[in-house]
Design an enzyme around this catalytic site. Structure first.
Site, PDB file in Angstrom:
ATOM      1  CB  CYS A 146      55.093 -47.952 -95.650  1.00  0.00           C
ATOM      2  SG  CYS A 146      54.234 -48.895 -96.900  1.00  0.00           S
ATOM      3  NE  ARG A 169      59.319 -49.674 -91.782  1.00  0.00           N
ATOM      4  CZ  ARG A 169      58.565 -50.388 -90.987  1.00  0.00           C
ATOM      5  NH1 ARG A 169      58.941 -50.624 -89.757  1.00  0.00           N
ATOM      6  NH2 ARG A 169      57.408 -50.866 -91.391  1.00  0.00           N
ATOM      7  CD1 TRP A 218      56.470 -52.954 -99.666  1.00  0.00           C
ATOM      8  CD2 TRP A 218      58.648 -52.630-100.030  1.00  0.00           C
ATOM      9  NE1 TRP A 218      56.987 -54.106-100.180  1.00  0.00           N
ATOM     10  CE2 TRP A 218      58.309 -53.948-100.407  1.00  0.00           C
ATOM     11  CE3 TRP A 218      59.972 -52.210-100.162  1.00  0.00           C
ATOM     12  CZ2 TRP A 218      59.244 -54.844-100.916  1.00  0.00           C
ATOM     13  CZ3 TRP A 218      60.887 -53.113-100.670  1.00  0.00           C
ATOM     14  CH2 TRP A 218      60.529 -54.396-101.040  1.00  0.00           C
ATOM     15  CG  ASN A 228      52.724 -48.525 -92.691  1.00  0.00           C
ATOM     16  OD1 ASN A 228      52.787 -47.700 -93.591  1.00  0.00           O
ATOM     17  ND2 ASN A 228      53.631 -48.631 -91.738  1.00  0.00           N
ATOM     18  N   GLY A 229      49.637 -51.315 -94.529  1.00  0.00           N
ATOM     19  CA  GLY A 229      48.711 -52.446 -94.525  1.00  0.00           C
ATOM     20  C   GLY A 229      47.913 -52.498 -95.809  1.00  0.00           C
ATOM     21  CD  GLU A 282      64.751 -72.086 -98.392  1.00  0.00           C
ATOM     22  OE1 GLU A 282      65.306 -72.260 -99.487  1.00  0.00           O
ATOM     23  OE2 GLU A 282      64.838 -71.029 -97.748  1.00  0.00           O
ATOM     24  CE  LYS A 305      67.440 -69.347 -96.234  1.00  0.00           C
ATOM     25  NZ  LYS A 305      66.521 -68.758 -97.166  1.00  0.00           N
ATOM     26  CD  GLU A 347      71.081 -68.504 -98.271  1.00  0.00           C
ATOM     27  OE1 GLU A 347      71.040 -67.597 -99.098  1.00  0.00           O
ATOM     28  OE2 GLU A 347      70.066 -68.902 -97.652  1.00  0.00           O
ATOM     29  CG  HIS A 377      69.193 -94.459-105.374  1.00  0.00           C
ATOM     30  ND1 HIS A 377      69.212 -95.612-106.126  1.00  0.00           N
ATOM     31  CD2 HIS A 377      67.929 -94.316-104.926  1.00  0.00           C
ATOM     32  CE1 HIS A 377      67.989 -96.141-106.125  1.00  0.00           C
ATOM     33  NE2 HIS A 377      67.201 -95.369-105.394  1.00  0.00           N
ATOM     34  CE  LYS A 426      66.395 -59.747 -99.202  1.00  0.00           C
ATOM     35  NZ  LYS A 426      66.174 -61.077 -98.601  1.00  0.00           N
TER      36      LYS A 426
HETATM   37  C1  F6R Z   1      68.371 -67.486-100.168  1.00  0.00           C
HETATM   38  C2  F6R Z   1      68.218 -66.344-101.048  1.00  0.00           C
HETATM   39  C3  F6R Z   1      68.558 -66.505-102.487  1.00  0.00           C
HETATM   40  C4  F6R Z   1      67.432 -65.921-103.348  1.00  0.00           C
HETATM   41  C5  F6R Z   1      67.818 -65.976-104.831  1.00  0.00           C
HETATM   42  C6  F6R Z   1      66.699 -65.491-105.729  1.00  0.00           C
HETATM   43  O1  F6R Z   1      68.115 -67.174 -98.834  1.00  0.00           O
HETATM   44  O2  F6R Z   1      67.824 -65.293-100.615  1.00  0.00           O
HETATM   45  O3  F6R Z   1      68.784 -67.842-102.797  1.00  0.00           O
HETATM   46  O4  F6R Z   1      66.281 -66.672-103.115  1.00  0.00           O
HETATM   47  O5  F6R Z   1      68.955 -65.184-105.040  1.00  0.00           O
HETATM   48  O6  F6R Z   1      66.380 -64.171-105.471  1.00  0.00           O
HETATM   49  P1  F6R Z   1      64.987 -63.566-105.914  1.00  0.00           P
HETATM   50  O7  F6R Z   1      63.921 -64.292-105.174  1.00  0.00           O
HETATM   51  O8  F6R Z   1      65.080 -62.127-105.565  1.00  0.00           O
HETATM   52  O9  F6R Z   1      64.872 -63.802-107.403  1.00  0.00           O
END
Ligand code: F6R
Length: 604
Positions: A2, A27, A74, A100-101, A477, A481, A484, A500, A599
């Site tokens: 927060c 934030r 938050w 915060n915390g 993963e 990453k 992306e 395979h 996001k």
């Molecule tokens: C990858 C990423 C996306 C999310 C996915 C699910 O870096 O951010 O692949 O992981 O869109 O989103 P949430 O976790 O919000 O359901």
């Protein structure tokens, strides 16, 4: 997490505080509040939602005080609402606090305070601190705060006002950042520099264990009962750099926060040699015979890691489904099934819809979510929050490690409830989990090796990632990453699948990233590596520090500290994210907002 701002000086405090809060909006938050001492009287305003709502409330007030505090919240304990918004007050309405915390032992303290007739107005952990101060306020403001600090465990950056002593602000830090803005005839206390940068560039950063008594002309800092000095530094950052605490991007800032995010997520959830998960019904957990986990993207990879953990620790058959697939499938689910959804945002439409379609058939459901009050957090029977704080970079980084933290805890807890994990294993596993924040800090201290490797390979067109068993989802993963953040084509594979198909891709151009700590399957992964080397392929290996053999096989090696083999995914997350980050930066990509990505994916 927060945002915090406090002001003491000659100017109108509410104006300075509202400005400060507006600089902290980036934030993310779900409510905001302000408290001012005006004529020895404490006045407080709070509202749910945007800062605009709070500003509207203040429009017709003429607040004149020159000392005050403000907060953007938050949510972590208790839903986003006006009652749960900070500042919180004691029973007398003379003491107020922003925080915060997480106060780990708040529940016990709250029960104790209730016996002394304290009445609580919120669901938060924070509020108890105002009441703890109230207990001793007769001894004076400073003494009362210092004695309350001795009673709490957890993480905090907190700022307190008392209208009985309206010439000072007291602040304390443990694990949650606080910085004093030193002005001329005025001082600020804040969670982040941007909130006061317009007024002063002199900043004094508090350290863990510090408590500061701030007046308009003076700052006294104490640590462990002794007076200490903290150097005031000149901040040269621009406002935008300051929002990122000096980091060039939110993504690297958030990767750097992973030790804290992990710690905040496990804090208060390990008690001796057992796991304590709030809101979770152990009787229901005992009845389940199979588990299905639903998620998307990075959250799916966290879930996939948990499949190995739940089967190993709890002996329960666990399947993991991509939400968009199970949504239209016909999965076998009955009252013996535990359904788990994993989601950072709690708003991912595929995960929500997939859950809706099958929820009635399941015995029990748990949401693992970062955003308090989000749709998924309200839909399932129980919710376990990841305390990663707001994540601004589009790519999931610190929330991934926090999801893993919860999933490790839940797997161990299921193992204990189902009598599948003995005391010795439980103790050693929990001790490994407790070590993770320290080990993450070690990994984050020197990022230069990964940066060098990233720069070396940044021009490649394709990457392959390999892992076995619990390290296989990390290969997925790592590849996600990279795609992306760098727009480089990458695939993750179970190393056993290499022969395979993907072995056909081996050439002298495509780097092969291997998750290869010395574990039960190390020899098998070395065989895969040798097969690639024999075909002139390039190997980047992520292995443990004490590994003496990898030098013979790999072109480049990234080392992790040694730990029990089940826990390497938690450490490997860092170099995988850093590799993607540095390649993206080298290619000049906007790593915080990669093209075409959102996001929160709220449409199908
Ligand atoms: C990858 C990423 C996306 C999310 C996915 C699910 O870096 O951010 O692949 O992981 O869109 O989103 P949430 O976790 O919000 O359901």
């Amino acid at each position: 997490m927060c945002g915090i701002i406090g002001y003491i000086g000659e100017e109108n405090a509410s104006e300075r505080i509202i400005y400060g809060l507006s600089r902290l909006e980036y934030r993310g938050y779900d409510s905001a509040g302000i408290a001012i001492i005006d004529n020895c009287k404490l006045i407080r305003f709070r509202s749910k939602g945007r800062l605009e709502n709070l500003k509207k409330k203040l429009e017709h007030e003429s607040l004149k005080g020159t000392i005050g505090i403000g907060h953007t919240r938050w949510a972590t304990h208790g839903k986003p609402s006006e009652e749960n918004a900070h500042p919180h007050m004691d029973c007398t309405g003379k003491i107020t606090i922003i925080h915060n915390g997480i106060i780990e032992n708040y529940f016990e303290l709250k029960e104790e305070l209730k016996k002394h007739h304290h009445k609580f107005a919120s669901e938060t952990d924070t509020e108890i601190f105002a009441h703890l101060i109230e207990e001793n306020i007769g001894k004076g403001f400073e003494k009362a705060v210092f004695s309350a600090l001795k009673q709490i465990r957890g993480t905090y950056g907190m700022v307190i006002l008392y209208s009985g002593e309206p010439d000072k602000i007291i602040a304390a830090r443990q694990g949650s950042p606080l910085v004093i803005g030193v002005g001329k005839g005025e001082n600020y206390i804040a969670s982040d520099v941007p909130s006061f940068l317009k007024y002063t560039r002199k900043a004094m950063f508090l350290e863990d264990g510090d408590a500061a008594v701030i007046t308009k002309t003076d700052v006294q800092i104490y640590n462990g009962g002794k007076k200490v000095t903290r150097q005031a530094r000149d901040i040269k950052w621009t406002s935008e750099q300051a929002e990122k605490s000096g980091f060039p991007h939110f993504m690297i800032k958030e990767i750097s926060e992973e030790a804290q995010a992990f710690e905040d997520t496990i804090i208060g959830r390990i008690e001796g040699s057992s796991v304590k998960l709030e809101n979770v019904d152990d009787k229901k957990l005992k009845k389940i015979k199979n588990i299905r986990i639903i998620a998307c993207g990075t959250s799916y990879h966290a879930a996939y890691t948990a499949k190995y953990l739940m089967e190993k620790y709890a002996g329960i058959n666990t399947s993991v489904d991509v939400a968009s697939e199970i949504r239209y499938g016909d999965p076998v689910i009955d009252k013996s099934t535990l359904l788990i959804t994993v989601s950072q945002s709690g708003e991912t439409i595929d995960t929500i819809e997939a859950f809706k379609n099958i929820q009635k058939r399941a015995g029990y459901s748990i949401a693992i979510v970062n955003v308090v009050g989000s749709t998924l957090s309200r839909m399932l029977d129980s919710v376990i929050y990841t305390h990663a704080g707001p994540e601004i970079g589009v790519a999931a980084t610190k929330t991934f490690i926090s999801q893993l933290a919860v999933l490790y805890l839940l797997s161990l807890h299921l193992g204990s409830i189902h009598g599948k994990i003995n005391d010795k294993k439980m103790k050693s596993s929990l001790s490994s989990l407790r070590k993770i924040p320290g080990l993450l800090k070690i990994m984050l201290k020197d990022k230069s090796k990964v940066k060098k490797i990233a720069e070396k390979y940044s021009k490649q067109r394709d990457f392959l990632y390999y892992g076995r068993n619990i390290n296989f989802p990390m290969a997925l993963e790592g590849a996600l990453k990279l795609k992306e953040i760098s727009y480089i084509h990458a695939e993750g594979y179970a190393a056993g699948e290499m022969k395979h198909g993907p072995i056909a891709l081996v050439d002298d151009k495509t780097p092969n990233v291997f998750l290869a700590p010395e574990n039960a399957l190390y020899e098998k992964i070395i065989s895969n590596i040798q097969e690639i080397k024999a075909r002139s392929g390039t190997i980047i290996a992520i292995t443990n520090r004490s590994n003496k053999t990898m030098k013979r096989f790999a072109d480049d090696i990234i080392y992790m500290p040694d730990i029990d083999e089940d826990f390497y995914p938690l450490l490997a997350a860092i170099p995988l994210q850093l590799l993607a980050y540095y390649i993206g930066v080298k290619k000049g990509i906007d790593v915080d907002k990669p093209r075409n990505l959102a996001k929160s994916v709220t449409v199908e």
